[in-house]
Design a protein around this motif. Structure first.
Motif, PDB file in Angstrom:
ATOM      1  N   PRO A 116     -49.386 -23.030  -7.640  1.00  0.00           N
ATOM      2  CA  PRO A 116     -48.988 -23.261  -9.037  1.00  0.00           C
ATOM      3  C   PRO A 116     -48.322 -22.014  -9.613  1.00  0.00           C
ATOM      4  O   PRO A 116     -48.821 -20.896  -9.457  1.00  0.00           O
ATOM      5  N   ILE A 117     -47.191 -22.213 -10.260  1.00  0.00           N
ATOM      6  CA  ILE A 117     -46.430 -21.114 -10.853  1.00  0.00           C
ATOM      7  C   ILE A 117     -46.541 -21.201 -12.369  1.00  0.00           C
ATOM      8  O   ILE A 117     -46.313 -22.262 -12.962  1.00  0.00           O
ATOM      9  N   VAL A 118     -46.901 -20.082 -12.992  1.00  0.00           N
ATOM     10  CA  VAL A 118     -47.028 -20.018 -14.444  1.00  0.00           C
ATOM     11  C   VAL A 118     -45.812 -19.308 -15.011  1.00  0.00           C
ATOM     12  O   VAL A 118     -45.454 -18.209 -14.571  1.00  0.00           O
ATOM     13  N   GLU A 119     -45.161 -19.941 -15.983  1.00  0.00           N
ATOM     14  CA  GLU A 119     -43.990 -19.362 -16.647  1.00  0.00           C
ATOM     15  C   GLU A 119     -44.228 -19.339 -18.147  1.00  0.00           C
ATOM     16  O   GLU A 119     -45.035 -20.111 -18.676  1.00  0.00           O
ATOM     17  N   TYR A 120     -43.481 -18.464 -18.841  1.00  0.00           N
ATOM     18  CA  TYR A 120     -43.587 -18.348 -20.290  1.00  0.00           C
ATOM     19  C   TYR A 120     -42.229 -18.614 -20.928  1.00  0.00           C
ATOM     20  O   TYR A 120     -41.196 -18.125 -20.453  1.00  0.00           O
ATOM     21  N   TYR A 121     -42.242 -19.370 -22.009  1.00  0.00           N
ATOM     22  CA  TYR A 121     -41.029 -19.660 -22.773  1.00  0.00           C
ATOM     23  C   TYR A 121     -41.286 -19.286 -24.232  1.00  0.00           C
ATOM     24  O   TYR A 121     -42.306 -19.670 -24.812  1.00  0.00           O
ATOM     25  N   PHE A 122     -40.348 -18.537 -24.820  1.00  0.00           N
ATOM     26  CA  PHE A 122     -40.481 -18.110 -26.205  1.00  0.00           C
ATOM     27  C   PHE A 122     -40.212 -19.283 -27.135  1.00  0.00           C
ATOM     28  O   PHE A 122     -39.160 -19.931 -27.052  1.00  0.00           O
ATOM     29  N   LYS A 123     -41.163 -19.574 -28.026  1.00  0.00           N
ATOM     30  CA  LYS A 123     -41.055 -20.734 -28.913  1.00  0.00           C
ATOM     31  C   LYS A 123     -40.086 -20.439 -30.064  1.00  0.00           C
ATOM     32  O   LYS A 123     -40.476 -19.863 -31.077  1.00  0.00           O
ATOM     33  N   ASP A 124     -38.845 -20.825 -29.870  1.00  0.00           N
ATOM     34  CA  ASP A 124     -37.832 -20.698 -30.913  1.00  0.00           C
ATOM     35  C   ASP A 124     -36.777 -21.757 -30.654  1.00  0.00           C
ATOM     36  O   ASP A 124     -35.969 -21.639 -29.731  1.00  0.00           O
ATOM     37  N   ASP A 125     -36.799 -22.830 -31.467  1.00  0.00           N
ATOM     38  CA  ASP A 125     -35.867 -23.940 -31.270  1.00  0.00           C
ATOM     39  C   ASP A 125     -34.418 -23.504 -31.399  1.00  0.00           C
ATOM     40  O   ASP A 125     -33.531 -24.025 -30.702  1.00  0.00           O
ATOM     41  N   LYS A 126     -34.140 -22.544 -32.285  1.00  0.00           N
ATOM     42  CA  LYS A 126     -32.757 -22.096 -32.472  1.00  0.00           C
ATOM     43  C   LYS A 126     -32.213 -21.430 -31.220  1.00  0.00           C
ATOM     44  O   LYS A 126     -31.009 -21.454 -30.964  1.00  0.00           O
ATOM     45  N   LEU A 127     -33.094 -20.816 -30.439  1.00  0.00           N
ATOM     46  CA  LEU A 127     -32.681 -20.145 -29.206  1.00  0.00           C
ATOM     47  C   LEU A 127     -32.826 -21.045 -27.984  1.00  0.00           C
ATOM     48  O   LEU A 127     -32.513 -20.630 -26.865  1.00  0.00           O
ATOM     49  N   GLY A 128     -33.331 -22.260 -28.201  1.00  0.00           N
ATOM     50  CA  GLY A 128     -33.508 -23.170 -27.080  1.00  0.00           C
ATOM     51  C   GLY A 128     -34.737 -22.890 -26.237  1.00  0.00           C
ATOM     52  O   GLY A 128     -34.795 -23.253 -25.067  1.00  0.00           O
ATOM     53  N   THR A 129     -35.751 -22.239 -26.822  1.00  0.00           N
ATOM     54  CA  THR A 129     -37.005 -21.923 -26.135  1.00  0.00           C
ATOM     55  C   THR A 129     -36.728 -21.260 -24.776  1.00  0.00           C
ATOM     56  O   THR A 129     -36.979 -21.837 -23.719  1.00  0.00           O
ATOM     57  N   PRO A 130     -36.208 -20.025 -24.782  1.00  0.00           N
ATOM     58  CA  PRO A 130     -35.790 -19.385 -23.526  1.00  0.00           C
ATOM     59  C   PRO A 130     -36.959 -18.908 -22.664  1.00  0.00           C
ATOM     60  O   PRO A 130     -38.029 -18.560 -23.163  1.00  0.00           O
ATOM     61  N   LEU A 131     -36.734 -18.898 -21.359  1.00  0.00           N
ATOM     62  CA  LEU A 131     -37.677 -18.322 -20.414  1.00  0.00           C
ATOM     63  C   LEU A 131     -37.754 -16.815 -20.635  1.00  0.00           C
ATOM     64  O   LEU A 131     -36.737 -16.145 -20.792  1.00  0.00           O
ATOM     65  N   VAL A 132     -38.978 -16.272 -20.674  1.00  0.00           N
ATOM     66  CA  VAL A 132     -39.158 -14.837 -20.870  1.00  0.00           C
ATOM     67  C   VAL A 132     -40.125 -14.302 -19.825  1.00  0.00           C
ATOM     68  O   VAL A 132     -40.938 -15.041 -19.265  1.00  0.00           O
ATOM     69  N   ALA A 133     -40.023 -13.002 -19.557  1.00  0.00           N
ATOM     70  CA  ALA A 133     -40.895 -12.334 -18.597  1.00  0.00           C
ATOM     71  C   ALA A 133     -42.066 -11.687 -19.305  1.00  0.00           C
ATOM     72  O   ALA A 133     -42.056 -11.507 -20.532  1.00  0.00           O
ATOM     73  N   GLU A 134     -43.084 -11.319 -18.535  1.00  0.00           N
ATOM     74  CA  GLU A 134     -44.243 -10.638 -19.116  1.00  0.00           C
ATOM     75  C   GLU A 134     -43.811  -9.353 -19.827  1.00  0.00           C
ATOM     76  O   GLU A 134     -44.388  -8.993 -20.856  1.00  0.00           O
ATOM     77  N   GLU A 135     -42.801  -8.668 -19.290  1.00  0.00           N
ATOM     78  CA  GLU A 135     -42.319  -7.435 -19.904  1.00  0.00           C
ATOM     79  C   GLU A 135     -41.826  -7.677 -21.322  1.00  0.00           C
ATOM     80  O   GLU A 135     -42.092  -6.892 -22.233  1.00  0.00           O
TER      81      GLU A 135
END
Length: 252
Positions: free
Chosen positions: A117-136
């Motif tokens: 299982p791979i865990v990913e994070y997406y920044f919750k911002d509809d205007k930006l299209g909920t982009p994929l973000v890194a832990e950094e």
């Protein structure tokens, strides 16, 4: 119970002040929720009732096995009482099979089992299209610290184990899903809990009950048709007095 002041309204839910401090009343609408794992948006009659029941089913199950959630109890057909939490501005996505965004980014054929299982994070911002973000990014911008991230991964993987087992038991493959995580304080102690909802709007589900084609061969697993009604029926949580149109519900 009389409704109180509206606190927030999104695509799929409305939050009202709860009857006690630290609580909210969560009302489920019929509008389809656009998310990272389910980008289709359309109104579906009766969907709010089904999502209320399904989210209650999943959240209660998680509470029962010691995974903390914001869910307290269901109030009626469309409302449930939940704990107030400070929502971390991330969608936490767990992927078990390649599909959608990860297939496009990495060129992995859809349906391919992932090594783990791979865990990913997406920044919750509809205007930006909920982009994929890194832990950094998360740590640098102060959305969460390293301990939060470690706890979020542990929480997400426990939810994955629970949901995968439940789905497998009713002939459904959990390709991926997303959750939101909130902070709650108990005195001076802070802990993370599963918040928002867990419903077909936040999952990618494939039907494992193979059907026969016209030529007599078996069809491969595909999207669960009329996902809200069919999942509620298989799990035994479909309210008897809900009418729901029988039409396909797409999982993208």
């Amino acid at each position: 119970m009389a409704r109180r002041k509206k606190v927030y309204e999104g695509k799929a839910k409305i939050l009202f002040e709860g009857p006690e401090p630290g609580t909210l009343v969560q009302y489920f609408k019929d509008d389809e929720q656009t998310t990272t794992v389910s980008p289709i948006s359309a109104a579906v009659e009766g969907k709010g009732v089904l999502n209320n029941r399904l989210s209650e089913f999943f959240m209660s199950g998680l509470n029962a096995i010691g995974v903390p959630t914001h869910f307290i109890r269901r109030l009626n057909m469309r409302e449930q009482l939940v704990r107030m939490a400070e929502i971390i501005p991330l969608e936490v996505v767990v992927r078990n099979f390649a599909a959608g965004d990860i297939s496009q980014r990495l060129g992995i054929p859809e349906g391919t089992p992932l090594p783990r299982p791979i865990v990913e994070y997406y920044f919750k911002d509809d205007k930006l299209g909920t982009p994929l973000v890194a832990e950094e990014h998360i740590i640098a911008f102060g959305w969460a610290n390293q301990q939060d991230l470690d706890d979020m991964i542990a929480l997400a993987l426990r939810v994955n184990d629970f949901l995968s087992g439940v789905m497998l038991g009713v002939g459904v493959r959990l390709a991926d899903f997303r959750i939101e995580v909130g902070r709650v304080w108990e005195g001076d102690f802070m802990r993370l809990i599963v918040a928002d909802e867990i419903s077909p709007d936040s999952m990618r589900l494939w039907d494992m009950r193979l059907t026969e084609r016209a030529d007599g061969t078996q069809a491969d697993p595909g999207p669960l048709t009329d996902v809200h009604t069919e999942l509620a029926r298989r799990l035994g949580v479909l309210p008897s007095n809900v009418t729901h149109p029988a039409k396909p519900s797409l999982i993208n």
